[in-house]
Design an enzyme around this catalytic site. Sequence first.
Site, mmCIF file in Angstrom:
data_model
loop_
_atom_site.group_PDB
_atom_site.id
_atom_site.type_symbol
_atom_site.label_atom_id
_atom_site.label_comp_id
_atom_site.label_asym_id
_atom_site.label_seq_id
_atom_site.Cartn_x
_atom_site.Cartn_y
_atom_site.Cartn_z
ATOM 1 N N LYS A 72 -20.897 -63.549 -46.620
ATOM 2 C CA LYS A 72 -20.076 -62.303 -46.996
ATOM 3 C C LYS A 72 -19.523 -62.072 -48.436
ATOM 4 O O LYS A 72 -19.611 -61.082 -49.153
ATOM 5 C CB LYS A 72 -18.832 -62.116 -46.060
ATOM 6 C CG LYS A 72 -19.366 -61.845 -44.523
ATOM 7 C CD LYS A 72 -18.122 -61.929 -43.525
ATOM 8 C CE LYS A 72 -18.700 -61.687 -42.114
ATOM 9 N NZ LYS A 72 -18.069 -62.083 -41.116
ATOM 10 N N GLN A 74 -12.026 -63.881 -40.373
ATOM 11 C CA GLN A 74 -13.100 -64.361 -39.570
ATOM 12 C C GLN A 74 -12.450 -65.006 -38.178
ATOM 13 O O GLN A 74 -11.851 -65.946 -38.193
ATOM 14 C CB GLN A 74 -13.769 -65.683 -40.492
ATOM 15 C CG GLN A 74 -14.910 -66.107 -39.901
ATOM 16 C CD GLN A 74 -16.215 -65.023 -39.812
ATOM 17 O OE1 GLN A 74 -16.363 -64.359 -40.879
ATOM 18 N NE2 GLN A 74 -16.765 -65.131 -38.598
ATOM 19 N N ASP A 84 -13.306 -54.605 -39.949
ATOM 20 C CA ASP A 84 -14.239 -54.959 -38.761
ATOM 21 C C ASP A 84 -13.948 -54.046 -37.522
ATOM 22 O O ASP A 84 -14.866 -54.119 -36.566
ATOM 23 C CB ASP A 84 -13.604 -56.441 -38.081
ATOM 24 C CG ASP A 84 -14.392 -57.673 -38.452
ATOM 25 O OD1 ASP A 84 -15.635 -57.331 -38.638
ATOM 26 O OD2 ASP A 84 -14.050 -58.659 -38.304
#
Length: 294
Positions: free
Chosen positions: A54, A98, A121
């Site tokens: 990422k 994460q 997200d």
Amino acid sequence: MTADVIDGKAFAAKIKLDVAKQVVILKEQHGIVPGLAVVLVGEDPASQVYVRNKNKSTKEAGMNSFEHRMLPDVSEAELLDLVKKLNEDPAVHGILVQLPLPKHINEAAVIDAISPDKDVDGFHVINSGLLATGGQGMVPCTPQGCIMMLKDRLGDMSGLEAVVIGRSNIVGKPVAQLLLNENCTVTMAHSRTRDLATVVGRADIVVAAVGVPELVKGSWIKDGATVIDVGVNRIEKADGKTRLIGDVEYDEAAKHASAITPVPGGVGPMTIAVLLKSTIVAACRQAGIEEPEV
Ligand code: NAD
């Protein structure tokens, strides 16, 4: 029939290219450098790889990447404090924590501490609520990637029978919601579904997001269906090495489907590309400007 292969790698590369062009426009015309903050807690090897990728992709697109690593025994309060700082930082347009987090941290509390506007997200309860009620929120990346591939392939999906296998909050449910928003007739199948073969057999669109290698048999697939395989399962080969396979029995399914995503190289590469795209969307909304057209 041999199915067309839906090339997620090529699709993702195109999205990343468009994002890089948008970044140039945002810098030149608005003085905005989109920034993505990624928080990694602990040393889970898979999470480390995701975060590294990422970070790399964000920089390649010309955006700012802010990486925050925390020790596995960090307290929930310290993590929440970092999230608060990132919420308040104007250089940060997107925040991604994460998952999974260590067991002593309440994941839901951390996700809900992220400002919904920066929740790239799309897991915040406000964003799930907006998705469910047809509002404009941040949409989870993997489900969004699935829908982009389907739309690219099928165009108008109105009235098509779609079966989503798996009902997790991060994949199955948002995929089903997005398909409903595309006017599909959506069935959600899960671990308690009776006669999965018959349910899958009526689908024009099958999205498998389970995490069980080759659970979906190729013979179940209706002729001409489009198959999106989200599953990523690492299995051991006879020589002791490992390889990745999906939730769908690929070779058999490809004999019936009109198009299918491979594993690897299908849904997987789309996730990071969509994450970058979502960071652009977030940056533009926060600045009150339209997304640049490229
Ligand atoms: P999860 O474990 O949270 O959910 C799995 C779902 O599958 C559950 O809702 C369960 O009801 C259903 N299920 C389990 N056994 C079943 C069965 N026998 N029949 C029907 N349904 C069954 O998993 P998740 O987080 O939604 O992820 C699903 C898969 O997608 C995993 O393989 C994961 O690695 C993969 N994934 C890939 C990406 C990506 O490619 N970028 C992103 C997220 C998840």
